[in-house]
Design an enzyme around this catalytic site. Structure first.
Site, PDB file in Angstrom:
ATOM      1  N   SER A 135       6.151  -2.058   2.056  1.00 52.31           N
ATOM      2  CA  SER A 135       6.214  -1.989   0.605  1.00 52.31           C
ATOM      3  C   SER A 135       7.614  -1.536   0.163  1.00 52.31           C
ATOM      4  O   SER A 135       8.579  -2.254   0.369  1.00 52.31           O
ATOM      5  CB  SER A 135       5.090  -1.089   0.073  1.00 52.31           C
ATOM      6  OG  SER A 135       4.910  -1.263  -1.303  1.00 52.31           O
ATOM      7  N   HIS A 171       3.027  -7.305  -1.053  1.00 57.74           N
ATOM      8  CA  HIS A 171       1.645  -7.330  -1.575  1.00 57.74           C
ATOM      9  C   HIS A 171       1.389  -8.615  -2.369  1.00 57.74           C
ATOM     10  O   HIS A 171       0.778  -8.597  -3.433  1.00 57.74           O
ATOM     11  CB  HIS A 171       1.392  -6.101  -2.445  1.00 57.74           C
ATOM     12  CG  HIS A 171       1.751  -4.806  -1.791  1.00 57.74           C
ATOM     13  ND1 HIS A 171       1.254  -4.450  -0.562  1.00 57.74           N
ATOM     14  CD2 HIS A 171       2.577  -3.792  -2.188  1.00 57.74           C
ATOM     15  CE1 HIS A 171       1.749  -3.261  -0.228  1.00 57.74           C
ATOM     16  NE2 HIS A 171       2.553  -2.851  -1.191  1.00 57.74           N
TER      17      HIS A 171
END
Length: 243
Positions: A135, A171
């Site tokens: 991330s 994501h």
């Protein structure tokens, strides 16, 4: 014995939840260790940075426990309230793998630059230390990407470390706004060519070349988004190798 050359494993994964609680390192993180070419008989030296999450002590405990189960020698490099080691740049260079956790990529980049870690990461990367993360810990290696660092609405961040000359979308399959915002930013030129990962997917770079996509979860994908000649965008799916 360092990696064969500058190496990054940028992911939307790296962790798996244990049935009885806690976390273990998952396939993309183990791949990063494999690429580091650790000499036989020595435990891999992993340095973990949780800067993006504010250096939470509870998370550091999870990282240490997961490292013990995996057979890693783990150092958590905190920057709050001060660096937890005497020489952070030397700590990075002495690692086989540096793994960066998720959270606020905007805050992470600001704090790293205050401590001159932007230059230290480049030196480690050039020396063959494998850089990886999830991330925020993925976006940081690129020129920028999409982030919720500034609030609940996703926004672009464009001041990444730039070791990799692309944008990064994380994501990609689990947060509905990620894909359309990447397309918008690439189409408008805010981001250049952008490499994206579904949850559980990692992107492996040697130097600045994307050499493969890997996945911890069946059915997931990686994507390259480019601007076309007419001002639109073209998205190309890459089929990851299972790890």
């Amino acid at each position: 014995m360092p990696a064969e050359g500058p190496t990054v494993v940028a992911t939307s994964g790296g962790w798996t939840r244990r049935e009885r609680g806690g976390l273990d390192w998952a396939g993309t993180a183990h791949l990063a260790v494999e690429l580091a070419r650790v000499p036989a008989g020595r435990r891999p030296r992993i340095t973990y940075l949780g800067t993006a999450g504010g250096d939470q002590r509870s998370w550091a405990a999870e990282v240490h426990a997961a490292g013990e189960r995996a057979g890693f020698s783990t150092t958590v490099l905190d920057l709050f309230p001060m660096p937890s080691v005497e020489d952070p740049a030397l700590q990075l260079l002495d690692s086989d793998v540096v793994w960066v956790g998720g959270g606020s990529v905007a805050n992470l980049l600001a704090v790293w630059r205050v401590h001159a870690l932007d230059a230290a990461f480049r030196a480690a990367w050039e020396a063959g230390v494998v850089l990886g993360g999830v991330s925020a810990g993925s976006i940081c290696w690129f020129t920028g990407g999409t982030t919720d660092s500034f609030g609940t609405e996703l926004r672009p961040v464009t001041n990444g470390l730039g070791l990799l000359p692309y944008g990064n979308g994380v994501h990609y399959d689990s947060e509905a706004r990620r894909r359309p915002l990447v397309h918008e930013l690439v189409g408008s030129g805010v981001l250049g060519e952008t490499h994206c990962s579904d949850d559980g997917v990692g992107l492996v770079y040697r130097g600045t070349d994307l050499v493969e996509a890997v996945t911890e979860v069946a059915g997931k994908g990686a994507y390259v988004v480019r601007r076309d000649g007419a001002g639109g965008v073209v998205e190309t799916r890459l089929e990851p190798r299972r790890v």
